[in-house]
Design a protein around this motif. Sequence first.
Motif, PDB file in Angstrom:
ATOM      1  N   UNK A 126       9.720   3.146  13.554  1.00 15.04           N
ATOM      2  CA  UNK A 126      10.090   2.386  14.829  1.00 15.04           C
ATOM      3  C   UNK A 126       9.401   0.857  14.348  1.00 15.04           C
TER       4      UNK A 126
ATOM      5  N   UNK B   2       0.774  -1.146  -0.054  1.00 20.23           N
ATOM      6  CA  UNK B   2       0.087  -0.006  -0.025  1.00 20.23           C
ATOM      7  C   UNK B   2       0.909   1.167  -0.104  1.00 20.23           C
TER       8      UNK B   2
ATOM      9  N   UNK C 248       5.143   7.041   1.386  1.00 22.46           N
ATOM     10  CA  UNK C 248       5.328   6.057   2.310  1.00 22.46           C
ATOM     11  C   UNK C 248       4.911   4.814   1.417  1.00 22.46           C
TER      12      UNK C 248
ATOM     13  N   UNK D 253       6.495  -1.559  14.291  1.00 16.58           N
ATOM     14  CA  UNK D 253       5.063  -1.522  14.210  1.00 16.58           C
ATOM     15  C   UNK D 253       4.533  -0.203  14.431  1.00 16.58           C
ATOM     16  N   UNK D 254       5.301   0.717  14.505  1.00 18.38           N
ATOM     17  CA  UNK D 254       4.758   2.292  14.416  1.00 18.38           C
ATOM     18  C   UNK D 254       5.832   3.305  13.865  1.00 18.38           C
ATOM     19  N   UNK D 255       5.313   4.279  13.303  1.00 19.60           N
ATOM     20  CA  UNK D 255       6.234   5.441  12.899  1.00 19.60           C
ATOM     21  C   UNK D 255       5.657   6.569  13.600  1.00 19.60           C
TER      22      UNK D 255
ATOM     23  N   UNK E  65       3.977   0.724   2.546  1.00 18.23           N
ATOM     24  CA  UNK E  65       3.665  -0.345   3.604  1.00 18.23           C
ATOM     25  C   UNK E  65       3.468  -1.604   2.765  1.00 18.23           C
TER      26      UNK E  65
ATOM     27  N   UNK F 189      -0.645  -4.407   8.088  1.00 18.39           N
ATOM     28  CA  UNK F 189       0.484  -4.054   6.969  1.00 18.39           C
ATOM     29  C   UNK F 189       1.792  -4.322   8.144  1.00 18.39           C
ATOM     30  N   UNK F 190       2.984  -4.419   7.232  1.00 24.15           N
ATOM     31  CA  UNK F 190       4.443  -4.078   7.725  1.00 24.15           C
ATOM     32  C   UNK F 190       4.578  -2.715   7.902  1.00 24.15           C
ATOM     33  N   UNK F 191       5.686  -2.446   8.764  1.00 24.64           N
ATOM     34  CA  UNK F 191       6.361  -1.164   8.620  1.00 24.64           C
ATOM     35  C   UNK F 191       6.750  -0.771   7.291  1.00 24.64           C
ATOM     36  N   UNK F 192       6.649   0.512   7.003  1.00 21.52           N
ATOM     37  CA  UNK F 192       6.852   1.260   5.798  1.00 21.52           C
ATOM     38  C   UNK F 192       8.480   0.933   5.359  1.00 21.52           C
TER      39      UNK F 192
ATOM     40  N   UNK G 112       1.021   0.668  11.084  1.00 23.27           N
ATOM     41  CA  UNK G 112       0.724   0.057   9.739  1.00 23.27           C
ATOM     42  C   UNK G 112      -0.546  -0.976   9.726  1.00 23.27           C
ATOM     43  N   UNK G 113      -1.665  -0.555  10.015  1.00 25.83           N
ATOM     44  CA  UNK G 113      -2.905  -1.333   9.673  1.00 25.83           C
ATOM     45  C   UNK G 113      -4.062  -0.653   9.409  1.00 25.83           C
TER      46      UNK G 113
END
Lengths: 198, 198
Positions: free
Chosen positions: B184, A151, A190, B186-188, A192, A175-178, B157-158
């Motif tokens: 990060x 995405x 970005x 599981x997070x940005x 993902x 989703x996964x981290x970017x 990323x969800x």
Amino acid sequence: MGQVIASATASLDGFIARRDHGVDELFGWYDGGDVVVENAGDLPPFRLTEASAAYWLAWRESLGALVVGRELFDLTDGWGGTHPLGVPFVLLTHRPVTGSAALGSPDLVVMHEGVAEAVAAAQELAGDKVVGVAAGTIATQVLRAGLLDAVNVDLVPVVLGEGRPYFTDGAPVALGDPTTVVPGRGVTHLSFPVRPGG
Amino acid sequence: MGQVIASATASLDGFIARRDHGVDELFGWYDGGDVVVENAGDLPPFRLTEASAAYWLAWRESLGALVVGRELFDLTDGWGGTHPLGVPFVLLTHRPVTGSAALGSPDLVVMHEGVAEAVAAAQELAGDKVVGVAAGTIATQVLRAGLLDAVNVDLVPVVLGEGRPYFTDGAPVALGDPTTVVPGRGVTHLSFPVRPGG
């Protein structure tokens, strides 16, 4: 086969357009720099920053075909038969297409059979290259069908408050981290990855 | 006076919780690493990655007070009177507060007068430090009142598909490009300045 990737400009609150389909608040980055990027067909050139131009040209170069839904097709009248990205596009629609200037274009394939068939047709056209998927209903269908690999979000720092969402409602999808974070001017690019089974 | 900054974990499609207030899909990053970060009050410690811990500790250190709305207050029963971030918090509510374990806490200020007054009261408590604003209705009110300096998003990323939005509906508000982008696991972590008049 190439990857299947949804791509759209979206607001911080996840909208790809206002409810009236307006995108003025979102598309400023297409005219935010000095690098002239020509489009195929009738769309005037973009004027991008260097960072956005590099991102955009790499995206365009990676593309082999697109899958689009009826709403976007009707809004643009099928881009007159030539998509700005210069690749063939598969229209997935349940209704007949009549009276469009795009009919008869060698770039247009009209499919009525379903999302998997539309993606397969686009992959056939794209070869090893990426199949791009327009945001909205069609991206949601491809995601829900487990056919989406990534995405892409050109994230614009605006709170729209309401509008048309990138993905319509349904169950959560992790989703996964970017894998890509490109800061621009008026936009952050970005990408993902969609996690298998996520 | 210190800045006024909204902060929340949000999904890629702009939601801070499911409709049923569930946050399982969003809060994984609070337990995604090895750095133990203690919370004030009853909340168990977070276990953050190094990148998220550095970001989070800097945010916590910057804070002087919080402004929260009634919904979050009721969901947490006012954190028992001690907010996990360890700072005083101003509850803005139109309804009387009765029967909460948080009543009587020296950290709790209950205001009924309006958003500007609640922010001013929090700024008085915070001195030169930041006033944090909880997402949702209260952040939207502070933004619409022109009192917000920045919007922090811990972007997960969800795709939730539906849920409770960071900002509720209203006219578009333009922000600036992110001044902070911390990748990060599981997070940005992103921080967007609010542009004056934007």
